[in-house]
Design a protein around this motif. Sequence first.
Motif, PDB file in Angstrom:
ATOM      1  N   GLY A 106      -4.227   3.364  -6.960  1.00 37.05           N
ATOM      2  CA  GLY A 106      -5.497   1.838  -6.557  1.00 37.05           C
ATOM      3  C   GLY A 106      -7.343   1.811  -6.505  1.00 37.05           C
ATOM      4  N   PRO A 107      -7.305   0.768  -6.867  1.00 36.12           N
ATOM      5  CA  PRO A 107      -8.722   0.696  -5.925  1.00 36.12           C
ATOM      6  C   PRO A 107      -9.084   1.758  -4.254  1.00 36.12           C
ATOM      7  CG  PRO A 107      -7.649  -1.567  -5.919  1.00 36.12           C
ATOM      8  CD  PRO A 107      -6.421  -0.391  -6.804  1.00 36.12           C
ATOM      9  N   ALA A 108      -9.743   1.648  -4.490  1.00 39.66           N
ATOM     10  CA  ALA A 108     -10.358   2.304  -3.118  1.00 39.66           C
ATOM     11  C   ALA A 108      -9.369   2.906  -2.085  1.00 39.66           C
ATOM     12  CB  ALA A 108     -11.056   0.863  -2.251  1.00 39.66           C
ATOM     13  N   ASN A 109      -8.627   4.113  -2.421  1.00 40.87           N
ATOM     14  CA  ASN A 109      -8.021   4.351  -1.916  1.00 40.87           C
ATOM     15  C   ASN A 109      -8.163   4.581  -0.221  1.00 40.87           C
ATOM     16  OD1 ASN A 109      -5.439   5.541  -1.422  1.00 40.87           O
ATOM     17  ND2 ASN A 109      -5.885   7.849  -1.784  1.00 40.87           N
ATOM     18  N   PRO A 110      -7.313   4.326   0.296  1.00 40.22           N
ATOM     19  CA  PRO A 110      -7.484   4.548   1.575  1.00 40.22           C
ATOM     20  C   PRO A 110      -7.739   5.889   2.788  1.00 40.22           C
ATOM     21  CG  PRO A 110      -5.331   3.491   1.487  1.00 40.22           C
ATOM     22  CD  PRO A 110      -5.959   3.597  -0.009  1.00 40.22           C
ATOM     23  N   ASP A 111      -8.304   6.433   3.532  1.00 41.79           N
ATOM     24  CA  ASP A 111      -8.459   7.494   3.532  1.00 41.79           C
ATOM     25  C   ASP A 111      -7.748   7.911   3.839  1.00 41.79           C
ATOM     26  OD1 ASP A 111     -10.521   7.122   6.870  1.00 41.79           O
ATOM     27  OD2 ASP A 111      -9.422   5.702   5.886  1.00 41.79           O
ATOM     28  N   ALA A 124       0.716  -1.473  -0.011  1.00 38.42           N
ATOM     29  CA  ALA A 124       0.081   0.226  -0.017  1.00 38.42           C
ATOM     30  C   ALA A 124       0.538   1.496  -0.005  1.00 38.42           C
ATOM     31  CB  ALA A 124      -0.885   0.044   0.992  1.00 38.42           C
ATOM     32  N   PHE A 125       1.526   1.057   0.343  1.00 37.03           N
ATOM     33  CA  PHE A 125       2.934   2.192   0.888  1.00 37.03           C
ATOM     34  C   PHE A 125       3.826   2.412  -0.753  1.00 37.03           C
ATOM     35  CE2 PHE A 125       6.296   4.532   3.616  1.00 37.03           C
ATOM     36  CZ  PHE A 125       5.912   5.405   3.319  1.00 37.03           C
TER      37      PHE A 125
END
Lengths: 172, 172
Positions: free
Chosen positions: A143-148, A128-129
């Motif tokens: 990407g898909p559904a970038n975390p807040d 993710a990083f």
Amino acid sequence: MSDAHRSGCPINLTLEVLGDRWSLIVIRDIVFGGRRHFRELLTRSEEGIASNILAARVKRLTEEGILTRSDDPSHKQKALYSLTEKGIELLPVFAAMSVWGLRHLPVSEDLAIRARVLNAGGPELLDAFMDELRAEHLGTPTGPANPDASVRARLQAAYEEVLARQAEKAGP
Amino acid sequence: MSDAHRSGCPINLTLEVLGDRWSLIVIRDIVFGGRRHFRELLTRSEEGIASNILAARVKRLTEEGILTRSDDPSHKQKALYSLTEKGIELLPVFAAMSVWGLRHLPVSEDLAIRARVLNAGGPELLDAFMDELRAEHLGTPTGPANPDASVRARLQAAYEEVLARQAEKAGP
DNA sequence: GATCCCGATTTCATAATGCAATCGGTTTTC
DNA sequence: GAAAACCGATTGCATTATGAAATCGGGATC
């Protein structure tokens, strides 16, 4: 930089590029500290790098294809340093070094917390990083559904929490 | 070695110990090459380390608790260098560096094969290798169901296979 | 238009590196 | 049992890399 390599061993070649006391420090500050300008790297460095060393390193890392240099549109003489994919993929090396340092060297708790959090997150957090860095430095669409909350922001929050706890312990 | 550290950051501390062109080369030859004596490290080195540099490195690595030095019972003036647990746990760092070098640097195929095999084996193979090193260097009793072929022997076999293939391709 | 900030560069001292020769001792060879 | 080979280093010396401090010219700021 000489074109003649000591050997074609992957570890040796990696050491020929990064085997000194400063190169990885500079990249670490870009990756984990979000530094993009020369001055940021120079003055906000924990270890106090000298300006000539920093200049030599960013030049060399650029030549090696680990960084790229571009003009900052907002400030004509400001240089913006970005990671390449090659640079971003150093993250697992940082992770491995952090684990080792954490276990075997006298780390200070405040500076160690980032390594602890990153390591606890496992390969998923690492990936993710890296995606986050690609978006930031390469302009890759997220990407898909970038975390807040971004990974770096989470690491930074953990760091500041430790600092606050230390401050309150030291004197209310 | 100065007792004053530049900072308590795990990555920085790791670099203060290993951040030069030779330290990890020496450890690599012990880990992957099975070298235990000064002469082996000196003369069978791909990169051609100088004797004074090697002497300085084994001394420093011993002081840092990464190697230990003992007398070889079979040869009165022969020194036997062993890895400590601290040294053995550098294996994940080697693995990460190998992956990066493999992908981004001009490695030679013969010297890269070990890295490829080790990486393909995943964490399990890495753990098996570390257990093997513990048995070899720390005298730790071997774990459950020791495989008949050691990890290092497997890496070596893969290496020699590539060499043989290259030789046959070059001239029958 | 004086001042500040920008990414460097220059100067000079010290430390690391590398090569070649050598050391005092041990082991092997014949 | 003498000679030769080998053991882990050490020394001397030249070259290169590293590092701290001061400084550079050019844009930005006010």
